[in-house]
Design a protein around this motif. Structure first.
Motif, PDB file in Angstrom:
ATOM      1  N   GLN A  49     -31.152   5.228  19.089  1.00 36.04           N
ATOM      2  CA  GLN A  49     -29.894   4.679  19.578  1.00 36.04           C
ATOM      3  C   GLN A  49     -28.713   5.171  18.743  1.00 36.04           C
ATOM      4  O   GLN A  49     -27.663   5.538  19.283  1.00 36.04           O
ATOM      5  CB  GLN A  49     -29.947   3.153  19.571  1.00 36.04           C
ATOM      6  CG  GLN A  49     -28.678   2.501  20.133  1.00 36.04           C
ATOM      7  CD  GLN A  49     -28.820   1.002  20.245  1.00 36.04           C
ATOM      8  OE1 GLN A  49     -29.697   0.408  19.629  1.00 36.04           O
ATOM      9  NE2 GLN A  49     -27.959   0.372  21.017  1.00 36.04           N
ATOM     10  N   GLU A  50     -28.876   5.202  17.425  1.00 41.31           N
ATOM     11  CA  GLU A  50     -27.789   5.668  16.550  1.00 41.31           C
ATOM     12  C   GLU A  50     -27.559   7.168  16.705  1.00 41.31           C
ATOM     13  O   GLU A  50     -26.421   7.640  16.597  1.00 41.31           O
ATOM     14  CB  GLU A  50     -28.124   5.315  15.100  1.00 41.31           C
ATOM     15  CG  GLU A  50     -28.039   3.816  14.830  1.00 41.31           C
ATOM     16  CD  GLU A  50     -28.703   3.393  13.536  1.00 41.31           C
ATOM     17  OE1 GLU A  50     -28.126   2.539  12.834  1.00 41.31           O
ATOM     18  OE2 GLU A  50     -29.798   3.896  13.241  1.00 41.31           O
TER      19      GLU A  50
ATOM     20  N   PRO B  94     -26.018   5.497  24.756  1.00 43.03           N
ATOM     21  CA  PRO B  94     -27.169   4.577  24.767  1.00 43.03           C
ATOM     22  C   PRO B  94     -27.288   3.735  26.026  1.00 43.03           C
ATOM     23  O   PRO B  94     -28.389   3.321  26.400  1.00 43.03           O
ATOM     24  CB  PRO B  94     -26.927   3.691  23.533  1.00 43.03           C
ATOM     25  CG  PRO B  94     -26.092   4.534  22.631  1.00 43.03           C
ATOM     26  CD  PRO B  94     -25.207   5.332  23.537  1.00 43.03           C
ATOM     27  N   ASP B  95     -26.161   3.475  26.703  1.00 39.03           N
ATOM     28  CA  ASP B  95     -26.185   2.633  27.901  1.00 39.03           C
ATOM     29  C   ASP B  95     -26.876   3.305  29.081  1.00 39.03           C
ATOM     30  O   ASP B  95     -27.292   2.622  30.020  1.00 39.03           O
ATOM     31  CB  ASP B  95     -24.757   2.238  28.302  1.00 39.03           C
ATOM     32  CG  ASP B  95     -24.053   1.433  27.220  1.00 39.03           C
ATOM     33  OD1 ASP B  95     -24.768   0.717  26.485  1.00 39.03           O
ATOM     34  OD2 ASP B  95     -22.819   1.529  27.112  1.00 39.03           O
TER      35      ASP B  95
ATOM     36  N   SER C  88     -32.046   5.167  14.043  1.00 40.36           N
ATOM     37  CA  SER C  88     -32.848   5.064  15.264  1.00 40.36           C
ATOM     38  C   SER C  88     -32.344   6.053  16.312  1.00 40.36           C
ATOM     39  O   SER C  88     -31.277   6.667  16.161  1.00 40.36           O
ATOM     40  CB  SER C  88     -32.779   3.645  15.818  1.00 40.36           C
ATOM     41  OG  SER C  88     -31.450   3.345  16.220  1.00 40.36           O
TER      42      SER C  88
ATOM     43  N   VAL D  54     -29.377   5.800  28.670  1.00 45.49           N
ATOM     44  CA  VAL D  54     -30.612   6.464  28.249  1.00 45.49           C
ATOM     45  C   VAL D  54     -31.824   5.713  28.802  1.00 45.49           C
ATOM     46  O   VAL D  54     -31.933   4.490  28.663  1.00 45.49           O
ATOM     47  CB  VAL D  54     -30.698   6.548  26.707  1.00 45.49           C
ATOM     48  CG1 VAL D  54     -32.076   7.043  26.280  1.00 45.49           C
ATOM     49  CG2 VAL D  54     -29.629   7.484  26.176  1.00 45.49           C
TER      50      VAL D  54
ATOM     51  N   CYS E 152     -27.971   8.729  19.552  1.00 48.00           N
ATOM     52  CA  CYS E 152     -27.238   8.817  20.820  1.00 48.00           C
ATOM     53  C   CYS E 152     -25.760   8.487  20.622  1.00 48.00           C
ATOM     54  O   CYS E 152     -24.878   9.139  21.198  1.00 48.00           O
ATOM     55  CB  CYS E 152     -27.854   7.878  21.851  1.00 48.00           C
ATOM     56  SG  CYS E 152     -29.493   8.365  22.411  1.00 48.00           S
ATOM     57  N   LYS E 153     -25.471   7.466  19.790  1.00 47.40           N
ATOM     58  CA  LYS E 153     -24.075   7.106  19.519  1.00 47.40           C
ATOM     59  C   LYS E 153     -23.339   8.232  18.804  1.00 47.40           C
ATOM     60  O   LYS E 153     -22.125   8.381  18.967  1.00 47.40           O
ATOM     61  CB  LYS E 153     -24.011   5.828  18.676  1.00 47.40           C
ATOM     62  CG  LYS E 153     -24.327   4.567  19.447  1.00 47.40           C
ATOM     63  CD  LYS E 153     -24.191   3.341  18.546  1.00 47.40           C
ATOM     64  CE  LYS E 153     -24.475   2.064  19.314  1.00 47.40           C
ATOM     65  NZ  LYS E 153     -24.369   0.857  18.442  1.00 47.40           N
TER      66      LYS E 153
ATOM     67  N   LYS F  94     -31.916  10.631  30.662  1.00 49.59           N
ATOM     68  CA  LYS F  94     -30.998   9.606  31.153  1.00 49.59           C
ATOM     69  C   LYS F  94     -31.552   8.897  32.398  1.00 49.59           C
ATOM     70  O   LYS F  94     -32.436   9.406  33.087  1.00 49.59           O
ATOM     71  CB  LYS F  94     -29.635  10.222  31.471  1.00 49.59           C
ATOM     72  CG  LYS F  94     -28.937  10.806  30.248  1.00 49.59           C
ATOM     73  CD  LYS F  94     -27.510  11.226  30.554  1.00 49.59           C
ATOM     74  CE  LYS F  94     -27.468  12.459  31.430  1.00 49.59           C
ATOM     75  NZ  LYS F  94     -26.068  12.914  31.637  1.00 49.59           N
TER      76      LYS F  94
ATOM     77  N   LEU G 257     -35.299   3.489  22.386  1.00 43.64           N
ATOM     78  CA  LEU G 257     -34.072   3.581  21.587  1.00 43.64           C
ATOM     79  C   LEU G 257     -34.262   3.076  20.159  1.00 43.64           C
ATOM     80  O   LEU G 257     -33.534   3.479  19.255  1.00 43.64           O
ATOM     81  CB  LEU G 257     -32.949   2.786  22.261  1.00 43.64           C
ATOM     82  CG  LEU G 257     -32.335   3.387  23.530  1.00 43.64           C
ATOM     83  CD1 LEU G 257     -31.355   2.413  24.151  1.00 43.64           C
ATOM     84  CD2 LEU G 257     -31.634   4.709  23.222  1.00 43.64           C
ATOM     85  N   SER G 258     -35.236   2.208  19.937  1.00 37.65           N
ATOM     86  CA  SER G 258     -35.425   1.625  18.608  1.00 37.65           C
ATOM     87  C   SER G 258     -36.260   2.514  17.689  1.00 37.65           C
ATOM     88  O   SER G 258     -36.396   2.194  16.497  1.00 37.65           O
ATOM     89  CB  SER G 258     -36.089   0.249  18.726  1.00 37.65           C
ATOM     90  OG  SER G 258     -37.364   0.376  19.341  1.00 37.65           O
TER      91      SER G 258
END
Length: 373
Positions: free
Chosen positions: A322-323, A333-334, A320, A336, A325-326, A369, A355-356
């Motif tokens: 989110q992943e 992710p916090d 995803s 975004v 971004c990590k 952001k 994010l999903s």
């Protein structure tokens, strides 16, 4: 009687027992006992060594790790030298490689760590020929390349698979789709969303009782075998007891066999035929390796600046936003707000996503952001 002796007795009984409908119940219980004794033996050896079974001390680097596994003198070192800049020793005698030799392969923008492991011999899972170190290292791989001699014994892959299976490595298989929950009371209850053709209530309860589990809930989402249920129980006790790894069967030395044999081997699932000596079919090997690794390349960009297509982020397929971004930074992710994506994962390009959202290979992504005051 020692655990080792018990294991040998069960293995002998299994080899002598004819497999048919009437012996399925007995064989299943024997396999359960065998798995339990092997787990106890491994736990004892781990405690006596003061930690986990030692793998070769090679740090995991790059975007993925591939382990070369095979019998001695099948061409693992030659393959490593061909694919990477590593210089693994090559000679005409067995056990040329005595330790783990790493190399790095640049594959479609991804950095893939290749490990040349010492040759496995029969009984490796019991510790012969540093076998436990070899298999413990193979457990850490994202993909196993099983290097085989095209002109060698037809049971090579079967024998190697048995050694890996003994140490809890399941190749080219997915974890059983079974929900298992141990309870403190209520007895054993199980339900199934599909017909069970290999298991019945009597066998399930007896197997659980052998594991000293008298209260549990089990939900089967697929038609499982006794081996699958044993794996589920073992993983409920120790999540790392089983690892599921893709495997590519690489048949080397095809210059020594006929075209008919090459054609028959090449048609087998997850198989590639090559010759390291004559540099044959290496491009197909790399394509198949990329497919087995199941990776995606994601290109990032900032506003008004074109993406750098020479330096992708490499993530597992199905990841995803989110992943992704990590992968850039664990705290990203916090902060975004949303992302803008160009590529095949969206209905139109560009498209604003959350994010999903699941990205596809070679998507371009721009992270927006949150505004902080």
């Amino acid at each position: 009687m020692s655990l080792t002796a018990k294991i040998k007795d069960i293995e002998l009984e299994l080899s002598r027992t004819q497999k048919n409908k009437r012996t399925e119940y007995h064989i299943g219980l024997l396999k359960g006992k065998l798995a339990r004794y092997r787990a106890q033996l491994l736990e004892f050896q781990t405690k006596s060594s003061g930690g986990s079974i030692a793998a070769f001390e090679v740090g995991k680097t790059g975007d993925a790790r591939v382990a070369l596994v095979g019998f001695p003198s099948v061409g693992k070192s030659s393959l490593l030298n061909h694919l990477t800049d590593a210089k693994s020793c090559i000679a005409s005698y067995e056990f040329t490689t005595l330790t783990c030799v790493p190399g790095v392969l640049e594959l479609k923008g991804a950095r893939v760590q290749i490990l040349d492991l010492p040759g496995i011999i029969t009984g490796a899972s019991a510790g012969k020929g540093r076998g436990k170190q070899v298999i413990a290292t193979a457990r850490t791989a994202d993909c196993i390349m099983m290097v085989l001699d095209a002109a060698g014994h037809p049971n090579q892959s079967k024998l190697l698979t048995e050694e890996l299976e003994t140490m809890g490595i399941r190749i080219n298989r997915k974890p059983p789709h079974v929900s298992f929950k141990a309870k403190s009371s209520g007895g054993v209850s199980f339900t199934s969303t599909v017909p069970l053709t290999h298991l019945d209530e009597r066998f399930i309860k007896q197997l659980l009782h052998d594991y000293h589990i008298f209260h549990a809930e089990i939900l089967f989402h697929e038609d499982c075998t006794a081996d699958d249920l044993i794996d589920v129980i073992e993983m409920s006790r120790n999540p790392s007891a089983r690892v599921y790894v893709p495997c590519l069967y690489v048949y080397n030395k095809i210059d020594q066999v006929s075209m008919e044999e090459i054609d028959a081997i090449a048609r087998r699932p997850h198989s590639v035929v090559i010759s390291c000596e004559y540099n044959l079919n290496m491009d197909v090997l790399l394509e198949e390796l990329w497919r087995e690794l199941d990776l995606s390349r994601i290109y990032t960009k900032t506003h008004s600046i074109a993406p750098d297509f020479g330096d992708p982020l490499v993530v597992k397929r199905g990841s995803s936003v989110q992943e992704v971004c990590k992968k850039i930074h664990k705290s990203l992710p916090d902060i975004v707000r949303f992302a803008i994506v160009w590529g095949t994962s969206v209905k139109y390009s560009p498209q604003r996503v959350g994010l999903s959202h699941v990205v596809d290979d070679e998507d371009v992504i721009e992270i927006v952001k949150k505004i902080t005051i």
